[in-house]
Scaffold this active site. Structure first.
Site, PDB file in Angstrom:
ATOM      1  CB  CYS A  29      -0.924  -0.016   1.220  1.00 20.12           C
ATOM      2  SG  CYS A  29      -1.920   1.469   1.360  1.00 20.12           S
ATOM      3  CB  CYS A  75      -0.689   2.633   4.065  1.00 23.15           C
ATOM      4  SG  CYS A  75      -2.109   1.895   3.302  1.00 23.15           S
ATOM      5  CG  ASP A  76       3.076   1.395   4.437  1.00 27.23           C
ATOM      6  OD1 ASP A  76       2.617   1.882   5.494  1.00 27.23           O
ATOM      7  OD2 ASP A  76       2.827   0.242   4.076  1.00 27.23           O
TER       8      ASP A  76
END
Ligand code: NAP
Length: 317
Positions: A139, A142-143
């Site tokens: 992701c 997200c990261d």
């Protein structure tokens, strides 16, 4: 089992992506008082997407998590009951259908809409598993933030991989896109954007053989890749690895009870979301490996609610 641990509904919806929420909106507006069960991260795959430019109705770019939040609020506003639970088993052998949650709660339903979506695929390397959360991610949304001014690689050649590679250039100093063939699967518009981005380098005909990392502090320091045309191996220094190689449908709960194709996608009747069991419908990515768009999932969610409504009115008339 006492009453408080059993909940009966006319329409039970499993899953909270665009298909589930749209089914909920239609079922609620048909006065069917649907119950939608979602896991601990409601919203499905759209919550790990950033810019959405192709959901109709929005002239400006919108954010995936925002769109899902709007869908959830809309479903609630028209009368859907939303419940957080993890369904661990279902029994579709007789109507009312039965679903059992993690905490033992039993849901019984006259009709069931399955919209459990799909999950990210991994390379299944031991070293990938070891560094998941320590530089290996599925992701970018997200990261990506953790890789400011660092070098990262993305694996895959589809829309997701290309979008993630472009997105990661907001943070990373260099992004390497590793694809196993010499042609991308992603749509042309995205390919053009990708090619124009000077921070991105494409490594063709190659696969990741191993994730290399250090133990203290635990993080990725590189990858070993293999060129499939020459069989040569080389090491790449990177700080993060993003896997974007597609998804698997979340259908294990229904194995042996519903017909599925060889990849585990639920089979429905032509031009319908009806499964082989009357009163059980499947909508969105759980049954669709061709289009897999938020808008097509939403469309199928709508279809499933309309079909459930028809089924219930015939059954209980
Ligand atoms: P996808 O289209 O299935 O692409 C998966 C990519 O990963 C392919 O390039 C595939 O290679 C590669 N791959 C698969 N298994 C691999 C492995 N074990 N090792 C190395 N590479 C592997 O998946 P996706 O990109 O996640 O997209 C899924 C669907 O969502 C598509 O229909 C896509 O159009 C849609 N989508 C749309 C948008 C948008 O409209 N903005 C954004 C994201 C996704 P091959 O090409 O060789 O098969």
């Amino acid at each position: 089992m006492n009453q408080s641990t059993t909940k009966h509904t006319k329409v039970l919806i499993l899953g909270s992506g665009p298909a589930g929420y749209t089914a909920a909106v239609y079922a609620a507006r048909a006065m069917l008082k649907p119950v939608l069960v979602h896991g601990i991260q409601p919203g499905g795959q759209m919550t790990i997407t950033t810019d959405v430019e192709n959901y109709p109705g929005y002239a400006e770019v919108i954010q995936g998590p925002w769109l899902m939040d709007q869908m959830k609020e809309q479903a609630k506003a028209v009368g859907t009951e939303l419940i957080e639970d993890h369904i661990k088993s279902v029994d579709l052998s007789k109507n009312p259908f039965k679903a059992i949650g993690d905490n033992g709660k039993i849901y019984t339903a006259d009709s069931l809409i399955i919209s459990t979506g799909a999950q990210a695929r991994w390379l299944n390397l031991k070293s990938e598993e070891e560094y998941k959360g320590f530089g290996v991610s599925a992701c970018a949304t997200c990261d990506g933030f953790f890789f400011k001014q660092k070098e990262v690689a993305v694996v895959g050649g589809g829309n997701s991989a290309v979008e993630e590679a472009i997105f990661l250039t907001k943070f990373a100093s260099k992004v390497k896109l590793i694809h196993r063939r010499d042609k991308l699967r992603a749509e042309k518009l995205l390919q053009t954007k990708l090619m124009k981005n000077k921070k991105i380098e494409i490594i063709w005909d190659s696969v990741v053989e191993e994730v290399i990392g250090q133990k203290d502090p635990k993080n990725v320091t590189g990858i070993k890749i293999k060129n499939l045309k020459t069989n040569s191996l080389s090491d790449l220094k990177i700080d993060g690895l993003f896997i974007a190689i597609g998804h698997d449908p979340a259908t294990s709960l229904f194995k042996g009870q519903l017909d599925m194709d060889k990849d585990g996608y639920i089979i429905t009747k032509p031009d319908s979301t009806a499964t082989k069991i009357p009163g059980v419908y499947a909508a969105g990515d759980v049954k669709d490996k061709i289009f897999r768009q938020a808008v097509t999932a939403a469309g199928m969610g709508c279809m499933s609610a309309l079909e459930a409504e028809k089924f219930l009115s015939e059954k209980f008339s």
